[in-house]
Design a protein around this motif. Structure first.
Motif, PDB file in Angstrom:
ATOM      1  N   GLY A  45      17.636 -20.959  18.042  1.00 38.96           N
ATOM      2  CA  GLY A  45      16.928 -21.869  18.507  1.00 38.96           C
ATOM      3  C   GLY A  45      15.263 -21.350  18.696  1.00 38.96           C
ATOM      4  N   ASN A  46      15.206 -20.168  19.337  1.00 40.37           N
ATOM      5  CA  ASN A  46      13.845 -19.641  19.642  1.00 40.37           C
ATOM      6  C   ASN A  46      13.181 -19.412  18.195  1.00 40.37           C
ATOM      7  OD1 ASN A  46      12.684 -16.698  19.628  1.00 40.37           O
ATOM      8  ND2 ASN A  46      11.947 -17.706  21.476  1.00 40.37           N
ATOM      9  N   VAL A  47      13.671 -18.892  17.188  1.00 39.24           N
ATOM     10  CA  VAL A  47      13.300 -18.639  15.924  1.00 39.24           C
ATOM     11  C   VAL A  47      12.888 -19.837  15.273  1.00 39.24           C
ATOM     12  CG1 VAL A  47      13.680 -17.487  13.673  1.00 39.24           C
ATOM     13  CG2 VAL A  47      14.633 -16.308  15.840  1.00 39.24           C
TER      14      VAL A  47
ATOM     15  N   PHE B 148      19.851 -15.010  11.777  1.00 36.26           N
ATOM     16  CA  PHE B 148      19.846 -14.939  13.137  1.00 36.26           C
ATOM     17  C   PHE B 148      21.198 -15.456  13.951  1.00 36.26           C
ATOM     18  CE2 PHE B 148      15.590 -14.583  11.816  1.00 36.26           C
ATOM     19  CZ  PHE B 148      15.041 -13.539  12.510  1.00 36.26           C
ATOM     20  N   SER B 149      21.416 -14.766  14.897  1.00 34.88           N
ATOM     21  CA  SER B 149      22.691 -15.176  15.750  1.00 34.88           C
ATOM     22  C   SER B 149      22.559 -16.436  16.490  1.00 34.88           C
ATOM     23  CB  SER B 149      23.281 -14.237  16.811  1.00 34.88           C
ATOM     24  OG  SER B 149      22.194 -14.182  17.825  1.00 34.88           O
ATOM     25  N   SER B 150      23.312 -17.417  16.708  1.00 41.32           N
ATOM     26  CA  SER B 150      23.277 -18.556  17.455  1.00 41.32           C
ATOM     27  C   SER B 150      22.570 -18.491  18.595  1.00 41.32           C
ATOM     28  CB  SER B 150      24.473 -19.419  17.477  1.00 41.32           C
ATOM     29  OG  SER B 150      25.464 -18.358  18.200  1.00 41.32           O
ATOM     30  N   LYS B 151      22.527 -17.300  19.446  1.00 45.62           N
ATOM     31  CA  LYS B 151      22.068 -16.958  20.721  1.00 45.62           C
ATOM     32  C   LYS B 151      20.507 -17.298  20.344  1.00 45.62           C
ATOM     33  CE  LYS B 151      21.771 -13.635  24.239  1.00 45.62           C
ATOM     34  NZ  LYS B 151      22.242 -12.037  24.810  1.00 45.62           N
TER      35      LYS B 151
ATOM     36  N   ARG C 243      17.311 -22.590   7.774  1.00 50.45           N
ATOM     37  CA  ARG C 243      18.606 -23.919   7.791  1.00 50.45           C
ATOM     38  C   ARG C 243      19.541 -23.288   8.626  1.00 50.45           C
ATOM     39  NH1 ARG C 243      18.999 -20.706   3.053  1.00 50.45           N
ATOM     40  NH2 ARG C 243      21.214 -19.981   2.600  1.00 50.45           N
ATOM     41  N   ARG C 244      20.182 -24.114   9.331  1.00 55.73           N
ATOM     42  CA  ARG C 244      21.421 -23.917  10.297  1.00 55.73           C
ATOM     43  C   ARG C 244      22.862 -23.879   9.672  1.00 55.73           C
ATOM     44  NH1 ARG C 244      21.469 -23.683  15.972  1.00 55.73           N
ATOM     45  NH2 ARG C 244      19.164 -23.584  16.800  1.00 55.73           N
TER      46      ARG C 244
END
Length: 331
Positions: free
Chosen positions: A253-255, A247-250, A267-268
């Motif tokens: 956080g939501n995910v 998932f994109s950085s955009k 994991r980031r």
């Protein structure tokens, strides 16, 4: 400030239980409503088993304190949790018999010490809960009640069912194992004699139901957790898949902040993107979820999910470029 009916009823009970001698006009002035509204509110309280008695000499109303529970030894946190559930989280479109639950909560609230009750009320004044996107439970409450009775008595039920899968109204005799609220609606799960296997039936599609005299033995080996397995939501496929999505950085956080599935791991990466991993039985449901993130999500594996999403994407492009009225569902 204009009070909601729930707040008004609670306030009315608090005033009358406290021993204040209030006429209908006094209550109307206190609540900033008409006398007619107060009379209607009293009828609601009577329907909930809370009776307001009238003193002809003083032209006032009161509630017999013996009608309620003795003051409960609840902490502020416990009282706040109870009032949060009954005032804010009891959704009449989700919870069957919600009126009875709210009325029970109202009685318990009235038995709380006044300082705790008032403190919790002030804290809850700033709490708002948005509408849930769910099916309306009112349409299935009677059906749900009959099914629960059948489960308790271990009796079979005969249902007429408007089946989306079979595209027809079908009849079957069911051994109901349990009812469950999932994916915005109520379902009954049990062994269907027509299908000769355990099946799921949405209560809103049950057009007729009869509780039979015939009994059934409980399925000792039935487990709701095992029945759904690792399905993304409700549709369990025949094959297990390990899924990895970037998932994109955009939207990372939501995910990341939501528990989407019991097997998920996240994991980031240093660039802010998120790797989301999950083990699921079947790919159809998770493909719809991934599509909801558009071009902000890319499936790394499995290849079967990548191909399924590519097919969905091609169909979407075709629908929008040719301006077709509506897609045709796959068989």
């Amino acid at each position: 400030m204009k009070l909601t009916r729930a707040h008004r009823l609670i306030r009315m009970v608090q005033i009358l239980q406290a021993g204040r001698r209030c006429s209908v006009q006094d209550l109307a002035d206190e609540m900033s409503v008409s006398r007619r509204t107060i009379f209607r509110d009293m009828e609601v309280l009577r329907g909930a088993g809370i009776h307001c008695t009238h003193d002809a000499d003083t032209e006032s109303y009161r509630i017999d304190k013996s009608h309620f529970l003795r003051p409960l030894m609840l902490s502020v946190e416990e009282a706040l949790a109870l009032m949060l559930v009954t005032r804010k989280l009891m959704d009449q479109r989700v919870v069957p018999f919600v009126g009875l639950a709210v009325s029970a909560g109202l009685k318990i609230e009235s038995a709380l010490p006044a300082d705790i009750r008032d403190h919790c009320s002030s804290l809850l004044a700033g709490v708002q809960v948005g509408e849930l996107r769910v099916s309306d439970v009112d349409a299935v409450t009677d059906i749900l009640l009959h099914i629960e009775e059948a489960i308790g008595a271990r009796r079979k039920i005969r249902i007429m069912y408007d089946s989306y899968y079979e595209k027809a109204e079908i009849a079957t005799v069911l051994r109901p194992y349990c009812v469950t609220f999932r994916s915005r609606g109520w379902y009954v799960i049990g062994h269907s004699e027509k299908h000769r296997q355990v099946r799921t039936f949405k209560l809103e599609r049950v057009t007729d139901l009869e509780v039979l005299e015939a009994r059934f033995k409980p399925a000792r080996d039935f487990s709701l957790e095992e029945y759904y397995g690792n399905a993304w939501h409700m549709i369990r496929g025949d094959q297990a898949h390990h899924v990895e999505i970037q998932f994109s950085s955009k939207v990372a956080g939501n995910v990341e902040e939501v528990a989407w599935h019991r097997t998920q791991r996240t994991r980031r990466r240093s660039n802010g993107t998120l790797i989301f991993e999950v083990d699921v039985d079947g790919l159809e449901e998770i493909s719809w979820w991934v599509l909801g993130y558009g071009d902000q999500a890319v499936v790394n594996e499995p290849e079967a999910l990548r191909q399924l999403l590519a097919s969905h994407a091609r169909n979407l492009v075709q629908y929008y470029e040719t301006k077709e009225a509506a897609p045709t569902a796959r068989a």
